[in-house]
Write a protein that holds these residues in place. Structure first.
Motif, PDB file in Angstrom:
ATOM      1  N   UNK B  32       0.805  -1.213   0.103  1.00 19.67           N
ATOM      2  CA  UNK B  32       0.096   0.021   0.011  1.00 19.67           C
ATOM      3  C   UNK B  32       0.692   1.233  -0.100  1.00 19.67           C
ATOM      4  N   UNK B  33       1.938   1.210   0.828  1.00 15.07           N
ATOM      5  CA  UNK B  33       3.038   2.437   0.794  1.00 15.07           C
ATOM      6  C   UNK B  33       3.258   2.842  -0.660  1.00 15.07           C
ATOM      7  N   UNK B  34       3.881   1.741  -1.468  1.00 13.79           N
ATOM      8  CA  UNK B  34       4.560   1.924  -2.556  1.00 13.79           C
ATOM      9  C   UNK B  34       3.436   2.281  -3.617  1.00 13.79           C
ATOM     10  N   UNK B  35       2.048   1.751  -3.436  1.00 12.35           N
ATOM     11  CA  UNK B  35       1.050   1.779  -4.362  1.00 12.35           C
ATOM     12  C   UNK B  35       0.462   3.219  -4.271  1.00 12.35           C
ATOM     13  N   UNK B  36       0.652   4.014  -2.872  1.00 10.20           N
ATOM     14  CA  UNK B  36       0.000   5.265  -2.823  1.00 10.20           C
ATOM     15  C   UNK B  36       1.016   6.223  -3.689  1.00 10.20           C
ATOM     16  N   UNK B  37       2.244   5.686  -3.678  1.00 10.41           N
ATOM     17  CA  UNK B  37       3.201   6.722  -4.317  1.00 10.41           C
ATOM     18  C   UNK B  37       2.906   6.507  -5.946  1.00 10.41           C
ATOM     19  N   UNK B  38       2.616   5.530  -6.362  1.00  7.95           N
ATOM     20  CA  UNK B  38       2.107   5.624  -7.673  1.00  7.95           C
ATOM     21  C   UNK B  38       0.803   6.180  -7.990  1.00  7.95           C
ATOM     22  N   UNK B  43      -4.182  10.859 -12.003  1.00 12.97           N
ATOM     23  CA  UNK B  43      -5.498  11.617 -11.712  1.00 12.97           C
ATOM     24  C   UNK B  43      -6.393  10.702 -11.893  1.00 12.97           C
ATOM     25  N   UNK B  44      -7.103   9.981 -10.881  1.00 11.70           N
ATOM     26  CA  UNK B  44      -8.058   9.005 -10.644  1.00 11.70           C
ATOM     27  C   UNK B  44      -9.210   9.368  -9.672  1.00 11.70           C
ATOM     28  N   UNK B  45     -10.329   9.295 -10.055  1.00  4.39           N
ATOM     29  CA  UNK B  45     -11.648   9.287  -9.444  1.00  4.39           C
ATOM     30  C   UNK B  45     -12.262   8.336  -8.868  1.00  4.39           C
ATOM     31  N   UNK B  46     -11.548   7.057  -8.633  1.00  3.88           N
ATOM     32  CA  UNK B  46     -12.069   5.782  -8.324  1.00  3.88           C
ATOM     33  C   UNK B  46     -12.860   5.140  -9.272  1.00  3.88           C
ATOM     34  N   UNK B  47     -13.226   5.606 -10.199  1.00  3.88           N
ATOM     35  CA  UNK B  47     -14.323   5.017 -10.905  1.00  3.88           C
ATOM     36  C   UNK B  47     -13.701   4.853 -12.434  1.00  3.88           C
ATOM     37  N   UNK B  52      -5.635   8.554 -15.346  1.00  2.83           N
ATOM     38  CA  UNK B  52      -4.572   9.375 -16.286  1.00  2.83           C
ATOM     39  C   UNK B  52      -3.034   9.327 -15.631  1.00  2.83           C
ATOM     40  N   UNK B  53      -2.186   9.262 -16.291  1.00  2.00           N
ATOM     41  CA  UNK B  53      -0.902   9.788 -15.562  1.00  2.00           C
ATOM     42  C   UNK B  53      -0.558  11.181 -15.772  1.00  2.00           C
ATOM     43  N   UNK B  54      -0.244  11.832 -14.559  1.00  2.00           N
ATOM     44  CA  UNK B  54       0.012  13.104 -14.638  1.00  2.00           C
ATOM     45  C   UNK B  54       1.348  13.629 -14.254  1.00  2.00           C
ATOM     46  N   UNK B  55       2.099  12.664 -13.997  1.00  2.00           N
ATOM     47  CA  UNK B  55       3.630  12.873 -13.490  1.00  2.00           C
ATOM     48  C   UNK B  55       3.463  13.602 -11.942  1.00  2.00           C
ATOM     49  N   UNK B  56       4.188  14.691 -11.872  1.00  2.19           N
ATOM     50  CA  UNK B  56       4.427  15.434 -10.459  1.00  2.19           C
ATOM     51  C   UNK B  56       3.178  16.481 -10.545  1.00  2.19           C
ATOM     52  N   UNK B 264      -5.466  10.708  -6.556  1.00  2.00           N
ATOM     53  CA  UNK B 264      -4.151  10.875  -7.007  1.00  2.00           C
ATOM     54  C   UNK B 264      -3.639  12.036  -6.018  1.00  2.00           C
ATOM     55  N   UNK B 265      -4.426  13.073  -5.938  1.00  3.90           N
ATOM     56  CA  UNK B 265      -4.111  14.269  -5.068  1.00  3.90           C
ATOM     57  C   UNK B 265      -4.132  13.851  -3.585  1.00  3.90           C
TER      58      UNK B 265
END
Lengths: 91, 299
Positions: B32-38, B43-47, B52-56, B264-265
């Motif tokens: 979960x720690x690693x996944x939270x960094x990913x 940018x993801x709304x659960x659904x 979308x990959x947005x980098x930093x 993501x945020x």
């Protein structure tokens, strides 16, 4: 316990100094007890308030100053759902 | 043949033994720690099935977000209030209890009781205590002839009210740690100070407190980690209000994750909280380095 206030007849100056020191120590110990007792009571106040409110009649919950000991037997109504056997018997 | 097999088994057995525990830690902590960094790079709304990959971008947005800046200020103010207050009170109680009182157990129980009580239950009780009309606090203030306060409903006092409640809840834990620390100090050192002519106060400030610094460091680190992550009290007592006056970082994180569904945020915010804790902990260890090594040398 065995601590006593100052020796009543301090004859030699050295003994007087010891007695005064013992008296100061005695007073300090009582003061520590007092501070601890008052602050421990303050720490436990929310718990006591929680217990007392759980025993209040619904109307007494909102009373100011708070009702610390239940005034009516209405507290039993509050607690009844916790005793299913009795409520089943009475209904 | 038999020799070879037992040799293999002897080599592999330890790994087999630690496998279940390792699997649990990897699955439920490290992954979960690693996944939270990913997630923090997405940018993801659960659904949406494909995030979308947005980098930093999430991190860039965090730095510019005035709400996050405000939440950071509240979190730091809360920490700066709660940690020293509960540590100082815990130390004071521990110092008073560090003598052969007959009722020591009773007092220790009274001060420790809030620590072992559920934060949720105590948040509900304290929300009542702070009630503007019927609360205990205002009843007390009126009895003393002071003006009543809004406590949780006034933006100026809401954070203070949370600090008071959390210090009440935390000081018992600090007290137990300080008491253990004080009892680990050899009594000869205090006796030696007394023989050298130190008063009890001098012995405490000049001998006991420096010797206690490993405990003090531990207390400060643990309670800072706790305070920076404050959530339960805020969620139950104020909802971050009134007017955002008690919006703290982790509460903000929870809102972004589970109310506006910006995973993501929220993940990026979690990593920022982690970095803040890392910096604060390192700073505390640096600050206490000399005192701790001095105390350890003196034992």
């Amino acid at each position: 316990m065995t601590r006593r206030p100052a020796d009543p007849t301090p004859s030699v100056p050295v003994r007087g100094r010891h007695a005064a020191r013992r008296a100061r120590r005695w007073i300090a110990d009582r003061a520590v007890y007092g501070v601890l007792a008052v602050s421990a009571a303050a720490m436990l106040l929310p718990f006591f308030w929680m217990l007392s409110t759980s025993l209040d009649a619904p109307a007494d919950v909102f009373r100011t100053p708070p009702v610390w000991l239940p005034r009516t037997r209405a507290g039993r109504t509050t607690w009844r759902p916790c005793a299913p056997r009795r409520s089943a018997a009475s209904s | 043949m038999v020799v070879a097999r037992s040799w293999t088994w002897a080599r592999l057995a330890p790994y087999a033994y630690v496998l279940p525990a390792t699997a649990i830690v990897v699955m439920f902590v490290m992954f979960p720690i690693a996944y939270s960094f990913y997630l923090s790079l997405l940018s993801w709304d659960f659904i949406r099935p494909v995030p979308a990959y947005v980098g930093l971008e999430n991190y860039r947005r965090l730095l510019a977000d005035p709400d996050i800046r405000r939440a950071l200020e509240h979190t730091l103010a809360y920490t700066a209030g709660t940690v020293p207050l509960s540590a100082a009170l815990g130390l004071a109680v521990a110092a008073l209890l560090n003598r052969p009182l007959r009722t020591r157990g009773l007092f220790r129980t009274a001060f420790f009781a809030p620590t072992v009580t559920s934060t949720v239950a105590m948040s509900v009780v304290w929300a009542w205590i702070y009630h503007p009309q019927v609360g205990l606090m205002n009843t007390l203030l009126r009895a003393l002839g002071l003006p009543a306060l809004g406590w949780l409903s006034d933006p100026r006092t809401a954070l203070l009210a949370l600090v008071v409640m959390s210090a009440w809840k935390g000081l018992g834990y600090d007290m137990v740690l300080f008491l253990a620390g004080l009892q680990g100090i050899p009594p000869e050192l205090e006796d030696a100070a007394a023989i050298d002519g130190a008063t009890r106060a001098q012995a405490f400030w000049r001998v006991m407190l420096p010797l206690l610094s490993p405990t003090t460091l531990f207390v400060l680190i643990i309670s800072t980690v706790d305070a920076i992550q404050v959530f339960t009290q805020v969620s139950l007592m104020t909802d971050g209000g009134p007017a955002g006056a008690t919006d703290v970082l982790v509460y903000s994180l929870w809102r972004h994750a589970f109310q506006t569904f910006e995973m993501g945020y929220a993940s990026a915010l979690a990593w920022v909280v982690f970095l803040i804790l890392l910096v604060l902990t390192a700073a505390q260890m640096r600050f206490f380095k000399d005192a701790v090594s001095g105390a350890e040398a003196a034992r």
